[in-house]
Design a protein around this motif. Sequence first.
Motif, mmCIF file in Angstrom:
data_model
loop_
_atom_site.group_PDB
_atom_site.id
_atom_site.type_symbol
_atom_site.label_atom_id
_atom_site.label_comp_id
_atom_site.label_asym_id
_atom_site.label_seq_id
_atom_site.Cartn_x
_atom_site.Cartn_y
_atom_site.Cartn_z
ATOM 1 N N LEU B 301 0.463 -1.063 0.002
ATOM 2 C CA LEU B 301 0.012 -0.059 0.420
ATOM 3 C C LEU B 301 0.469 1.375 -0.202
ATOM 4 O O LEU B 301 0.465 2.264 -0.990
ATOM 5 C CB LEU B 301 -0.719 0.056 0.957
ATOM 6 C CG LEU B 301 -1.706 -0.725 1.692
ATOM 7 C CD1 LEU B 301 -2.920 -0.726 2.680
ATOM 8 C CD2 LEU B 301 -3.128 -1.299 -0.024
ATOM 9 N N ARG B 302 1.644 1.352 0.801
ATOM 10 C CA ARG B 302 2.863 1.938 0.497
ATOM 11 C C ARG B 302 3.471 3.097 -0.682
ATOM 12 O O ARG B 302 3.460 3.764 -1.478
ATOM 13 C CB ARG B 302 3.889 2.186 1.930
ATOM 14 C CG ARG B 302 3.533 1.666 3.034
ATOM 15 C CD ARG B 302 3.014 3.493 3.367
ATOM 16 N NE ARG B 302 4.899 3.767 4.197
ATOM 17 C CZ ARG B 302 4.711 5.160 4.252
ATOM 18 N NH1 ARG B 302 4.298 6.310 3.731
ATOM 19 N NH2 ARG B 302 6.466 5.579 4.213
ATOM 20 N N SER B 303 3.538 1.372 -1.060
ATOM 21 C CA SER B 303 4.419 1.575 -2.482
ATOM 22 C C SER B 303 3.263 1.848 -2.964
ATOM 23 O O SER B 303 4.310 2.868 -4.706
ATOM 24 C CB SER B 303 5.029 0.062 -2.786
ATOM 25 O OG SER B 303 4.302 -0.625 -3.133
ATOM 26 N N MET B 304 2.022 1.869 -3.063
ATOM 27 C CA MET B 304 1.177 2.603 -4.303
ATOM 28 C C MET B 304 1.015 4.122 -4.257
ATOM 29 O O MET B 304 0.048 4.720 -4.635
ATOM 30 C CB MET B 304 -0.597 2.003 -4.316
ATOM 31 C CG MET B 304 0.130 0.001 -4.583
ATOM 32 S SD MET B 304 -1.639 -0.197 -4.201
ATOM 33 C CE MET B 304 -0.993 -2.270 -3.915
ATOM 34 N N GLY B 305 1.269 4.739 -3.137
ATOM 35 C CA GLY B 305 1.758 6.235 -2.644
ATOM 36 C C GLY B 305 -0.003 6.420 -0.880
ATOM 37 O O GLY B 305 0.046 7.285 -1.177
ATOM 38 N N ALA B 306 0.351 5.311 -0.274
ATOM 39 C CA ALA B 306 -0.578 5.514 0.441
ATOM 40 C C ALA B 306 0.905 6.132 1.573
ATOM 41 O O ALA B 306 2.037 5.525 2.035
ATOM 42 C CB ALA B 306 -0.934 3.712 1.912
#
Lengths: 222, 400
Positions: B301-306
């Motif tokens: 999720l963080r890599s997706m921009g979260a």
Amino acid sequence: MIEVKDLSKTYKVGTDIVKAVDNVSLKVEKGEFLSIVGHSGSGKTTFLSLIGGLTKPDSGTVSIEGTDIWSISDNKLSELRNLKINFIYQFSSLIPTLDVIENVLLPTAFSRDKDKKYCDYAMELIETVGIQDKIKSYPSQLSGGQQRRAAIARAFINRPSIILADEPTGDLDEETEIEIMNLFKEMNKNNGITFLIVTHSSELAKHTNKQYRMLNGKLNEA
Amino acid sequence: MKVSHIALKNIKRKFFRSIAIIISVTVVAATLFSVTTVMDSVETSLEKGTARLGADIMVVPAKAQAQAKATLLAGEPSTFYMDRNIVDRVRKIEGVKAASSQVFLKTAKYKCCAVNDMQLIGFNPSTDFSIKPWLIKKLSRPLRDNEIIMGRELTAFDVGSSIRIYGKDMKVVGMLDETGMKFIDNSVFMPYSAMEKISEESKTKKGVKAANLPIDKISTVLVQVAPEISAERVAIFIEHEIDGVKALVTEHVISSVRKQLFVLLRSVFSISIILWVMALLLIGVVFSMIVNERQREIGLLRSMGASKGNIFRLIMTEASILSLSGGILGIIIGGVFIYVFRGLIRSSLNIPYLWPSPLEFIILIAICLFLSLATGTGAALYPAIRSMRMEPYEAIRGGE
């Protein structure tokens, strides 16, 4: 567009210190389609994560479109990842509780611009990757190839300018591998998306326009 | 797509684990809600009852002290008497602002209807400050000798109906507001002169049991204390000046009920606290497990921009949904429990009991919901902070 300068990253494994990325510099122009080939443990995945802002380097800088990504706040970096960079992994990176359409739309949940009409584009992308009959299926109901296709569709949902792909066709059959690489080429050609693919396979690297080789954390043009 | 949608999907994913968290919060909320509602009911009832009584001190015969307390708090019909002149002696004591006597009489059992012994209370209209304010407000005239006012719990009779008391038909002209104190809610009020008449006439009526109201006797003196002196001090003066009487400070009687209630509910509270701590630990452990299990997902999720905030919000939204669901369910179950068993609670506690007002109910519900939410979010706080602090790459690798 991507400018990496003197980038280094070390890890502590037990008492040993391993240099995963050793003083690497690289310039990638907008719309390039390149690959980095290296065997397992050569540091290529770490290098990709450093470019994508997923892990902090010990030294060196990474600039994306002129912005030093490690000098900006975490929120700004997250926004950059959300809007400009996207990742495709070698493993199943779908969220098991979400169906295909929800997985594809997932990055939009963290986007500031909630008004954008993403649904039509998500459907278009799902059709492009050829799993339109699976939009309501959950990851556990998909084959490995279908899961990878869904993840690829997700990578394009926010119309990124950079795709960082880590072994994107790993454990897929040859036919699917060619299909996926053709899709990448199409996206690169039609949308000007920059592709940086890391792989252990020299055969796969042949699909790209420029190849680099990574060995023991050092990067050289192949 | 919203972060809350992902949270809801995560909750559905581990259905039984989510149910376990909801149940743990439900148990805590149900216990807290029912206990606080009962306590608040008693408190409300005591406040209303003493306000209606309007007396700071109740002077009773010393030997009838226990009986008087039981009458005041539990409304047990009883009769005890002392000399009528005590009221005049009380009036002369320093610090006494007003004093008025009351006489107690028990009704004979009725064959006609389901009403058992009722407490008849005769008051002095010229000096009374307990019933008169109600009369002025609701009836706007004094009571006649054939008229009575009833406590709210004597539901077998309506305003306008007649009751035969010791052979004399008395007309019900009013019902007092419910106070929760049985002394008031279960009693029949009439002027002392009317009570005397009933007693006199009962002696000559055939087939009627004589009332046997003692002449020149009273049961209690209700005392209002001057503002500059404490009720405790005046009570001491009364007991010192007048032999054979006990001056019960109503505030003390109430605090004794509070103490009695506290002892009773302390154990329930202890259980609630144990349950609360267990719920906190359970939710904390479960959310730690959730964060460990979803390490890779969090990294992805963080890599997706979260952002860190998005991850924190995701975990806290899950905790909030679960704890609020548990809280709502607990309040419903607790509410249904105290409603269904209200009779049993009343009789087993043997203390004044009156439902809280709608506003108090809303406040109690809000407090319980807040506590439920605080339980879930408090327990999930550390795991949520831990999850947002994970480096995305390490999280992805750690989950492999």
